[in-house]
Enzyme design. Structure first.
Site, PDB file in Angstrom:
ATOM      1  N   GLY A  46       0.860  -1.158  -0.068  1.00  0.00           N
ATOM      2  CA  GLY A  46      -0.022  -0.052  -0.007  1.00  0.00           C
ATOM      3  C   GLY A  46       0.957   1.249  -0.028  1.00  0.00           C
ATOM      4  N   GLN A  51       3.054   9.795   1.196  1.00  0.00           N
ATOM      5  CA  GLN A  51       4.460   9.158   1.329  1.00  0.00           C
ATOM      6  C   GLN A  51       5.411   9.515  -0.017  1.00  0.00           C
ATOM      7  OE1 GLN A  51       2.334   5.026   2.252  1.00  0.00           O
ATOM      8  NE2 GLN A  51       4.482   5.043   3.025  1.00  0.00           N
ATOM      9  N   CYS A  88       5.934  -0.216   7.181  1.00  0.00           N
ATOM     10  CA  CYS A  88       5.711   1.016   6.402  1.00  0.00           C
ATOM     11  C   CYS A  88       6.690   1.544   5.649  1.00  0.00           C
ATOM     12  CB  CYS A  88       5.235   2.096   7.295  1.00  0.00           C
ATOM     13  SG  CYS A  88       4.764   3.654   6.557  1.00  0.00           S
ATOM     14  N   LEU A  89       6.579   1.769   4.211  1.00  0.00           N
ATOM     15  CA  LEU A  89       7.753   2.104   3.461  1.00  0.00           C
ATOM     16  C   LEU A  89       8.451   3.215   3.924  1.00  0.00           C
ATOM     17  CD1 LEU A  89       6.310   1.301  -0.017  1.00  0.00           C
ATOM     18  CD2 LEU A  89       7.901   0.021   1.253  1.00  0.00           C
ATOM     19  N   HIS A 130      -4.184   1.482   7.362  1.00  0.00           N
ATOM     20  CA  HIS A 130      -3.156   1.980   7.733  1.00  0.00           C
ATOM     21  C   HIS A 130      -2.947   2.947   6.574  1.00  0.00           C
ATOM     22  CE1 HIS A 130       1.586   1.475   7.621  1.00  0.00           C
ATOM     23  NE2 HIS A 130       1.470   2.116   6.571  1.00  0.00           N
ATOM     24  N   GLU A 131      -3.299   2.833   5.301  1.00  0.00           N
ATOM     25  CA  GLU A 131      -3.484   3.776   4.428  1.00  0.00           C
ATOM     26  C   GLU A 131      -4.153   5.225   4.773  1.00  0.00           C
ATOM     27  OE1 GLU A 131      -0.891   3.699   2.748  1.00  0.00           O
ATOM     28  OE2 GLU A 131      -0.449   1.566   3.011  1.00  0.00           O
ATOM     29  N   HIS A 134      -2.568   7.256   7.062  1.00  0.00           N
ATOM     30  CA  HIS A 134      -1.735   8.332   6.315  1.00  0.00           C
ATOM     31  C   HIS A 134      -2.247   9.570   6.035  1.00  0.00           C
ATOM     32  CE1 HIS A 134       2.164   6.347   6.161  1.00  0.00           C
ATOM     33  NE2 HIS A 134       1.678   5.084   5.633  1.00  0.00           N
TER      34      HIS A 134
HETATM   35 CO    CO Z   1       2.655   2.933   5.543  1.00  0.00          CO
END
Ligand code: CO
Length: 151
Positions: A46, A51, A88-89, A130-131, A134
């Site tokens: 995701g 991000q 998380c990236l 999660h997204e 963000h």
């Molecule tokens: Co993330």
């Protein structure tokens, strides 16, 4: 298509409440395509627009069933609780246990501005939550227990 640089924890864009999308034209489609390419290249499941440094309410998710694009997504129902390891990236090398709703209903818009609805459980439900976090400026480490750092 282009690969974005993924911004990491410490960048203020990740703390902002992202802005609602109102235009569904070429710029949005390019953003969605480039976000998907960036996510796949980084082996993520995701990615949210903040991000990649863009404070808009846009997310892409692929938990193995194909790409899901969501604009202005909103949690409309949650059920149960489940705790799983998450990463998380934007927080590379860090994992932690996060408790989230086990099942969710999410409504949002597709790239053409049409309403779409998803009922999700398992990894898909987790990725949606999660997204969406963000887009509110929330990182998983703020909710995680047992945080571990790995190379
Ligand atoms: Co993330």
């Amino acid at each position: 298509m282009a690969i974005y640089q993924i911004v990491e924890m410490g960048d203020t864009v990740l703390k902002e409440k992202a802005i609602e999308v109102t235009k569904f034209g070429d710029n949005l489609h390019r953003l969605l395509d480039d976000m998907a390419e960036t996510m796949y290249q980084a082996n993520g499941v995701g990615l949210a627009a903040p991000q990649v440094g863009i404070s808009k309410r846009v997310v892409v998710i692929d938990v193995g069933d194909g790409i899901v694009e969501l604009i202005n997504p909103r949690l409309v129902e949650t059920e149960g609780e489940e705790t799983e390891v998450e990463g998380c990236l934007s927080v590379p090398g860090v994992w932690g246990d996060v408790t989230r709703a086990a099942k969710v209903k999410v409504t949002g818009l597709n790239r053409h501005g049409e309403e779409v609805n998803y009922e999700a459980s398992g990894l898909f439900a987790r990725a949606l939550q999660h997204e969406i976090d963000h887009l509110e400026g929330i990182l998983f480490v703020e909710k995680a227990n047992k945080i571990e750092r790995k190379k």
